[in-house]
Design a protein around this motif. Sequence first.
Motif, PDB file in Angstrom:
ATOM      1  N   ILE A   1       0.837  -1.199   0.000  1.00 54.73           N
ATOM      2  CA  ILE A   1       0.000   0.000   0.000  1.00 54.73           C
ATOM      3  C   ILE A   1       0.873   1.250   0.000  1.00 54.73           C
ATOM      4  CG2 ILE A   1      -1.581   1.380   1.414  1.00 54.73           C
ATOM      5  CD1 ILE A   1      -3.004  -1.149   2.196  1.00 54.73           C
ATOM      6  N   LYS A   2       1.903   1.278   0.846  1.00 55.39           N
ATOM      7  CA  LYS A   2       2.802   2.435   0.891  1.00 55.39           C
ATOM      8  C   LYS A   2       3.505   2.631  -0.455  1.00 55.39           C
ATOM      9  CE  LYS A   2       3.722   2.050   5.852  1.00 55.39           C
ATOM     10  NZ  LYS A   2       4.764   1.775   6.880  1.00 55.39           N
ATOM     11  N   GLU A   3       3.884   1.528  -1.048  1.00 62.17           N
ATOM     12  CA  GLU A   3       4.571   1.575  -2.342  1.00 62.17           C
ATOM     13  C   GLU A   3       3.659   2.171  -3.414  1.00 62.17           C
ATOM     14  OE1 GLU A   3       5.894  -1.942  -5.327  1.00 62.17           O
ATOM     15  OE2 GLU A   3       6.670  -2.126  -3.286  1.00 62.17           O
ATOM     16  N   LEU A   4       2.406   1.719  -3.445  1.00 62.76           N
ATOM     17  CA  LEU A   4       1.460   2.231  -4.440  1.00 62.76           C
ATOM     18  C   LEU A   4       1.061   3.672  -4.152  1.00 62.76           C
ATOM     19  CD1 LEU A   4      -0.849  -0.901  -4.853  1.00 62.76           C
ATOM     20  CD2 LEU A   4       0.715   0.025  -6.555  1.00 62.76           C
ATOM     21  N   GLN A   5       0.995   4.043  -2.892  1.00 63.46           N
ATOM     22  CA  GLN A   5       0.673   5.429  -2.553  1.00 63.46           C
ATOM     23  C   GLN A   5       1.760   6.375  -3.068  1.00 63.46           C
ATOM     24  OE1 GLN A   5       0.167   4.977   1.679  1.00 63.46           O
ATOM     25  NE2 GLN A   5      -2.074   4.976   1.540  1.00 63.46           N
ATOM     26  N   LYS A   6       3.003   5.955  -2.939  1.00 66.16           N
ATOM     27  CA  LYS A   6       4.106   6.766  -3.461  1.00 66.16           C
ATOM     28  C   LYS A   6       4.041   6.836  -4.987  1.00 66.16           C
ATOM     29  CE  LYS A   6       7.317   5.778   0.333  1.00 66.16           C
ATOM     30  NZ  LYS A   6       8.611   5.140   0.700  1.00 66.16           N
ATOM     31  N   GLU A   7       3.717   5.699  -5.603  1.00 63.18           N
ATOM     32  CA  GLU A   7       3.615   5.669  -7.063  1.00 63.18           C
ATOM     33  C   GLU A   7       2.476   6.561  -7.544  1.00 63.18           C
ATOM     34  OE1 GLU A   7       4.478   4.374 -11.032  1.00 63.18           O
ATOM     35  OE2 GLU A   7       5.587   4.544  -9.153  1.00 63.18           O
ATOM     36  N   LYS A   8       1.361   6.524  -6.847  1.00 58.81           N
ATOM     37  CA  LYS A   8       0.219   7.375  -7.204  1.00 58.81           C
ATOM     38  C   LYS A   8       0.584   8.854  -7.062  1.00 58.81           C
ATOM     39  CE  LYS A   8      -4.606   8.339  -5.970  1.00 58.81           C
ATOM     40  NZ  LYS A   8      -4.398   9.791  -5.801  1.00 58.81           N
ATOM     41  N   ALA A   9       1.276   9.187  -5.981  1.00 57.76           N
ATOM     42  CA  ALA A   9       1.685  10.577  -5.773  1.00 57.76           C
ATOM     43  C   ALA A   9       2.615  11.041  -6.886  1.00 57.76           C
ATOM     44  CB  ALA A   9       2.352  10.727  -4.409  1.00 57.76           C
ATOM     45  N   ARG A  10       3.515  10.148  -7.318  1.00 59.41           N
ATOM     46  CA  ARG A  10       4.444  10.494  -8.405  1.00 59.41           C
ATOM     47  C   ARG A  10       3.692  10.741  -9.706  1.00 59.41           C
ATOM     48  NH1 ARG A  10       6.571   8.342 -12.717  1.00 59.41           N
ATOM     49  NH2 ARG A  10       5.482   6.348 -12.392  1.00 59.41           N
ATOM     50  N   ILE A  11       2.737   9.823 -10.016  1.00 63.31           N
ATOM     51  CA  ILE A  11       1.966   9.966 -11.254  1.00 63.31           C
ATOM     52  C   ILE A  11       1.112  11.223 -11.216  1.00 63.31           C
ATOM     53  CG2 ILE A  11       0.154   8.920 -12.658  1.00 63.31           C
ATOM     54  CD1 ILE A  11       1.228   6.188 -11.816  1.00 63.31           C
ATOM     55  N   ASP A  12       0.441  11.456 -10.089  1.00 63.38           N
ATOM     56  CA  ASP A  12      -0.391  12.651  -9.961  1.00 63.38           C
ATOM     57  C   ASP A  12       0.431  13.921 -10.132  1.00 63.38           C
ATOM     58  OD1 ASP A  12      -2.593  11.105  -9.575  1.00 63.38           O
ATOM     59  OD2 ASP A  12      -2.708  11.386  -7.408  1.00 63.38           O
ATOM     60  N   SER A  13       1.658  13.879  -9.615  1.00 65.88           N
ATOM     61  CA  SER A  13       2.527  15.046  -9.742  1.00 65.88           C
ATOM     62  C   SER A  13       2.889  15.298 -11.206  1.00 65.88           C
ATOM     63  CB  SER A  13       3.790  14.840  -8.907  1.00 65.88           C
ATOM     64  OG  SER A  13       4.677  15.926  -9.060  1.00 65.88           O
ATOM     65  N   GLU A  14       3.208  14.228 -11.930  1.00 67.16           N
ATOM     66  CA  GLU A  14       3.574  14.376 -13.340  1.00 67.16           C
ATOM     67  C   GLU A  14       2.378  14.786 -14.191  1.00 67.16           C
ATOM     68  OE1 GLU A  14       5.930  11.386 -15.170  1.00 67.16           O
ATOM     69  OE2 GLU A  14       6.971  10.835 -13.319  1.00 67.16           O
TER      70      GLU A  14
END
Length: 324
Positions: A287-300
């Motif tokens: 979950i933490k891993e995907l949350q970071k990935e989601k934050a990265r994608i949302d930022s881009e």
Amino acid sequence: MNVQDKLVALHHLDCPWRPSDIEQREGRILRQGNQNEEVEIYRYVTEGSFDAYSYQLIQTKSTFINQIMSNIDGGGRTAEDLDRDTLTYAEVKALASGNPLILDKFKVENELKQLYLSKTRYDKSRMELEAKYNRELPRQLKYQEQYLGSLESDIPKVQDLSADNFRITIRDQYFNSRKDASTKFYQSLSILKTKEEIKIGEISGFDIIGTREELRYTPVVYIKGNGKYKVEINNIDEIGNILKLENMLKSLQNKANTTREQIEYTKKQMNDAKEELDKPFRLADRIKELQKEKARIDSELDLDKQEIILDVDEEQEKEEEREH
């Protein structure tokens, strides 16, 4: 004219909103009576358009429906609709631009939602297990140990009433005949009242007490020593009631053995519950891993800025409410 028996190809020019709409379309060609052994189905999508989101939505809804119909997810009693029918302006912009990150965003969000559901089930199960470990099982164990203590105190007091050794006192009257005792015992049931325990007599050094059920008003009889043991009697004049009193006394040793087994089983349940409570949620790191990935994608995709604006708007509304 009816040409459905001769259809050879179906072309999806757009994506509908529901999986059932697709099934209805394809049902026109994938049907009994079609004279063609093989048919072709085409789906047309435009890169960088709304099509990507539409098909992602259909996939999510279809997964939800399959969970309900076949219970393949193992959830048992629950399922949740994971789709989100509305797009933010930033997501529409990303779709229109053809940015492949938008599909990655959908995949990450859908997996996250599945994991959040698993975490919710885990938390609910943990709460139930904590209640069982901290309250239900200790209360049950305490009762069982007290009951065993009463049995162990009462068992040595049981006398041999077999054959001519039989003796019983009912309403201060002594009997050594089971038949006579049965008649007196039956007559004594008439004095029983609800919400009150009345002593009927004595057997083998134990009190015979009785009361009545409030609803059915039927007599309820116990043999009472350190413990209290219910005897299932018949509300008629028969010698079997006296034999049931004797059999209850004979069964105390078996009750003690059974209670010891129950105590061991309850202790095992407590140990098993403790082991389960000590286990962490195994998908927490994912979950933490995907949350970071989601934050990265949302930022881009510039989606994080919109979320910040929404947060500011919410704070402004709260401030205005406080001023009023």
